[in-house]
Design a protein around this motif. Structure first.
Motif, PDB file in Angstrom:
ATOM      1  N   ALA A 271       0.814  -1.216   0.000  1.00 28.68           N
ATOM      2  CA  ALA A 271       0.000   0.000   0.000  1.00 28.68           C
ATOM      3  C   ALA A 271       0.850   1.268   0.000  1.00 28.68           C
ATOM      4  N   LEU A 272       2.098   1.156   0.481  1.00 28.11           N
ATOM      5  CA  LEU A 272       2.993   2.313   0.528  1.00 28.11           C
ATOM      6  C   LEU A 272       3.855   2.441  -0.720  1.00 28.11           C
ATOM      7  N   ALA A 273       3.820   1.430  -1.588  1.00 28.93           N
ATOM      8  CA  ALA A 273       4.774   1.345  -2.697  1.00 28.93           C
ATOM      9  C   ALA A 273       4.713   2.544  -3.641  1.00 28.93           C
ATOM     10  N   ASP A 274       3.547   3.165  -3.787  1.00 29.92           N
ATOM     11  CA  ASP A 274       3.429   4.284  -4.737  1.00 29.92           C
ATOM     12  C   ASP A 274       3.623   5.647  -4.073  1.00 29.92           C
ATOM     13  N   ILE A 275       4.073   5.657  -2.808  1.00 23.83           N
ATOM     14  CA  ILE A 275       4.364   6.924  -2.134  1.00 23.83           C
ATOM     15  C   ILE A 275       5.860   7.177  -2.272  1.00 23.83           C
ATOM     16  N   LYS A 312       2.038  13.758  13.662  1.00 26.51           N
ATOM     17  CA  LYS A 312       0.860  14.479  14.155  1.00 26.51           C
ATOM     18  C   LYS A 312      -0.334  14.241  13.229  1.00 26.51           C
ATOM     19  N   GLY A 313      -0.080  14.284  11.907  1.00 29.15           N
ATOM     20  CA  GLY A 313      -1.162  14.049  10.958  1.00 29.15           C
ATOM     21  C   GLY A 313      -1.745  12.655  11.074  1.00 29.15           C
ATOM     22  N   LEU A 314      -0.881  11.679  11.295  1.00 23.78           N
ATOM     23  CA  LEU A 314      -1.362  10.304  11.481  1.00 23.78           C
ATOM     24  C   LEU A 314      -2.187  10.187  12.765  1.00 23.78           C
ATOM     25  N   LYS A 315      -1.708  10.814  13.833  1.00 22.98           N
ATOM     26  CA  LYS A 315      -2.440  10.763  15.102  1.00 22.98           C
ATOM     27  C   LYS A 315      -3.831  11.367  14.948  1.00 22.98           C
ATOM     28  N   ALA A 374      -1.906   3.584   5.156  1.00 20.88           N
ATOM     29  CA  ALA A 374      -1.370   4.145   3.910  1.00 20.88           C
ATOM     30  C   ALA A 374      -2.204   5.342   3.449  1.00 20.88           C
ATOM     31  N   THR A 375      -3.505   5.228   3.555  1.00 24.96           N
ATOM     32  CA  THR A 375      -4.378   6.343   3.166  1.00 24.96           C
ATOM     33  C   THR A 375      -4.126   7.567   4.041  1.00 24.96           C
ATOM     34  N   ALA A 376      -3.935   7.333   5.343  1.00 23.23           N
ATOM     35  CA  ALA A 376      -3.678   8.441   6.268  1.00 23.23           C
ATOM     36  C   ALA A 376      -2.365   9.141   5.922  1.00 23.23           C
ATOM     37  N   ILE A 377      -1.369   8.364   5.527  1.00 18.02           N
ATOM     38  CA  ILE A 377      -0.092   8.975   5.130  1.00 18.02           C
ATOM     39  C   ILE A 377      -0.278   9.824   3.873  1.00 18.02           C
ATOM     40  N   LEU A 381       0.356  13.865   3.497  1.00 21.48           N
ATOM     41  CA  LEU A 381       1.403  14.378   2.610  1.00 21.48           C
ATOM     42  C   LEU A 381       0.875  15.293   1.505  1.00 21.48           C
ATOM     43  N   VAL A 382      -0.433  15.331   1.303  1.00 24.13           N
ATOM     44  CA  VAL A 382      -0.999  16.177   0.250  1.00 24.13           C
ATOM     45  C   VAL A 382      -0.574  17.625   0.469  1.00 24.13           C
ATOM     46  N   GLY A 383      -0.009  18.197  -0.564  1.00 26.48           N
ATOM     47  CA  GLY A 383       0.386  19.592  -0.484  1.00 26.48           C
ATOM     48  C   GLY A 383       1.793  19.831   0.007  1.00 26.48           C
TER      49      GLY A 383
END
Length: 384
Positions: A271-275, A312-315, A374-377, A381-383
């Protein structure tokens, strides 16, 4: 951002009815230490790892300290230690009066850089301690040959490598001994505790003696109750019956725990492979079985300050994470003040400490949770 959602904790002890009933049975009896549960737990873990001998102790740190103490380490001696590890690995050496000599990490795996070990060996070196970083077996073939060539002790810190193996041999069986941790969020738990495994019967017997004050007779061996001798100095590093009772039940569940960890890790890696901003630490090759304590991934260099924002964003999205480890050990205040190590001496360990984030893969979670991580990451990271 505040959301009401299911939380994904980094770790959680997997305690069920079996453990609770086992503890209740111990508390209903009259033996809380020096009893049959500890012996049974030692045997169960010995069989799980296929070790000739297993000795239960109060913690992984205690087991490592016992090993170095038994081999007579003291002031003026040195032990080669990974820079990238928990401070306990170094503390167990320093507590004897010996000096830890740190070696940088392999930047791809996080394990000790084997190519740098020999240059750290001096006439004062008495041993090498190797850590299987986050469950990935180190290159024990090379390290065992190196230790033999220089006549050095070889200790394996297996705190995060329950279930891990190299060429079919469980971690802990390549050196003179291996020591495991059963802290609450490890692969299995005893609430607190550890285990030493070894192929050396004499060493196992010696560790059993000095883990309990150096008393020469167990309760069952005393012809007259309360009468014993103490031929030498020892510690109070024994495991109690409550911890052991939990451990017996946990060993039974270990195969299932490990299967879930591997499944979760593989799902998360996919799920992280395309980040493109993430570079997971290497997971090994076909010679190894990885213990998969967590999935640790590096952020780009220069993103040290951004890691806190990602955590922080993940939390905020209900995802727990951690850092393994927040500093190379020689950068910690005690080791800087005591020995004067420079941060620049360990660039790979510093990179892992400063730019990595550890993501959960424990058996308390499912593949669907991995996709949520993976979605939360990606959302965080957007922006950027």
């Amino acid at each position: 951002m505040t959301r009401s959602m299911e939380q994904i904790p980094f770790g959680r002890p997997m305690i069920g009815d079996e453990e609770q009933q086992a503890v209740a049975a111990v508390l209903a009896g009259s033996i809380l230490v020096h009893g049959p549960k500890t012996l049974a737990f030692e045997e169960a873990f010995r069989q799980f790892t296929d070790a000739p001998h297993a000795v239960a102790v109060s913690s992984c740190t205690a087991g490592m300290h016992l090993f170095w103490h038994e081999h007579g380490l003291g002031k003026g001696d040195e032990v080669v230690v990974p820079a990238q590890t928990h401070v306990a690995t170094a503390h167990a050496v320093a507590l004897t009066g010996a000096r830890p000599i740190f070696v940088d990490a392999d930047p791809v795996t996080g394990n000790m850089d084997v190519s740098r070990v020999e240059s750290a060996i001096t006439e004062r070196t008495k041993g090498i301690v190797v850590v299987h970083f986050l469950g990935l077996p180190a290159d024990m073939t090379s390290l065992a040959m190196l230790a033999k060539r220089h006549g050095l002790l070889l200790l394996e810190d297996c705190a995060l490598s329950v279930g891990a193996s190299l060429d079919g041999s469980h971690t802990g069986l390549w050196g003179d001994a291996g020591v495991f941790s059963f802290y609450p969020v490890k692969h299995m738990t005893t609430a607190e505790g550890g285990m030493v495994i070894t192929r050396n019967q004499d060493l196992a017997e010696r560790l059993r003696l000095i883990r309990a004050f150096g008393v020469n007779r167990t309760h069952g061996e005393r012809a007259t109750p309360g009468v014993y001798n103490v031929p030498e100095l020892g510690f109070n590093y024994r495991m109690n019956e409550i911890n052991a009772a939990i451990g017996i039940e946990q060993v039974k569940k270990l195969p299932g725990f490990l299967t879930k960890r591997a499944e979760n890790r593989n799902t998360l890696a996919d799920a992280l492979a395309d980040i493109e901003e993430l570079t997971p630490l290497a997971s090994g090759n076909d010679r190894v079985v990885h213990g998969h304590y967590c999935l640790s991934t590096l952020l780009p260099q220069g993103w040290e300050a951004k890691r806190s924002a990602l955590i922080k964003g993940l939390k905020e999205r209900g995802v727990g994470s951690s850092v393994y480890y927040p500093h190379p050990v020689p950068r910690l205040d005690y080791y800087q003040n005591q020995y004067g190590y420079r941060d620049s001496d360990f660039p790979s360990a510093a990179r892992i400490s400063d730019t990595s984030i550890a993501l959960p893969v424990g058996p308390h979670l499912t593949p669907d949770h991995m996709k949520r991580i993976a979605t939360a990451i990606k959302e965080t990271l957007v922006g950027w």
